[in-house]
Design an enzyme around this catalytic site. Structure first.
Site: not given
Length: 240
Positions: A147, A178
């Site tokens: 990822y 985030g």
């Protein structure tokens, strides 16, 4: 005439917020999805935004589906590459399939979508592309080599493509969220989530709508001097 925007992974989580915000801002929106038919149909019924099922990791499907969207709604002038999956494992346990699936869906999809629309954007002299990265592509994350690599790749992809598109009024930017209050994040064990929030200076998770606000800003006609940029939206957790 309203510009047409396509949002990948656009029926759930951050993608749903982006699709909804773009429609509210006056764009014609097409929301892509791949797996969850029930969620997609519920989203379409609730928002009135048409949904299109195709695999963004497959170039032929992207080309065919974007041609259909253009036929239904008009030329595609805005693309938001938001689709993403996780297949977490530490390197010594990660299978090749876990690596390939994440790179295909999270990074190769950006190529597939952009390749399918770039010639039309160049001909018309207008385009807005926003690629959704991640804080974990900037800072890395234990158990997410696949990822993190895919999301980091988005940054280089964005900067290179921005240089290629600039002369044709095609801007290409990335947003790095985030930890946002979505289904994916809520699946994290509570004890782990508490530790994550403790590291966020603003003291909370972000909201999908806060990511969507930035997308609406970047795709505007009068945002043409912003290209090749990365906008971090992470509550101050990683200042990059």
């Amino acid at each position: 005439m309203s510009r047409v925007a396509v949002v990948t992974g656009g029926t759930r989580g951050i993608g749903a917020a982006i699709s909804t915000a773009l429609k509210a801002a006056g764009y014609k929106v097409a929301a892509n999805y791949c797996g969850n038919d029930d969620a997609a149909q519920a989203f379409q019924k609730e928002t009135g935004i048409p949904v299109y099922k195709f695999d963004v990791g497959d170039l032929a499907q992207c080309e065919e589906s974007l041609a259909k969207i253009a036929q239904d709604l008009g030329p595609v002038e805005i693309v938001v590459n938001n689709a993403g999956i996780t297949r977490d494992a530490t390197m010594h346990r990660m299978a090749t399939e876990q690596w390939d699936d994440v790179l295909r869906t999270n990074l190769t999809s950006c190529f597939n979508m952009c390749r399918s629309v770039i010639e039309g954007m160049r001909e018309r002299g207008f385009g807005r592309i926003v690629n959704v990265g991640s804080i974990n592509g900037q800072a890395g994350q234990f158990g997410q080599v696949n990822y993190s690599a895919a999301k980091a790749g988005i940054h280089g992809f964005t900067k290179a493509m921005a240089q290629e598109g600039a002369a044709k009024n095609i801007t290409v930017n990335s947003i790095c969220p985030g930890y946002i209050d979505t289904e994916m994040v809520r699946a994290v064990p509570e004890a782990v989530l508490e530790k994550i929030i403790a590291k966020i200076p603003v003291g909370r998770l972000g909201k999908p709508e806060e990511i969507a606000r930035a997308v609406v800003f970047l795709v505007a006609d009068d945002a043409g001097f912003i290209t090749g940029s990365t906008l971090s939206i992470n509550g101050g957790q990683h200042m990059y």
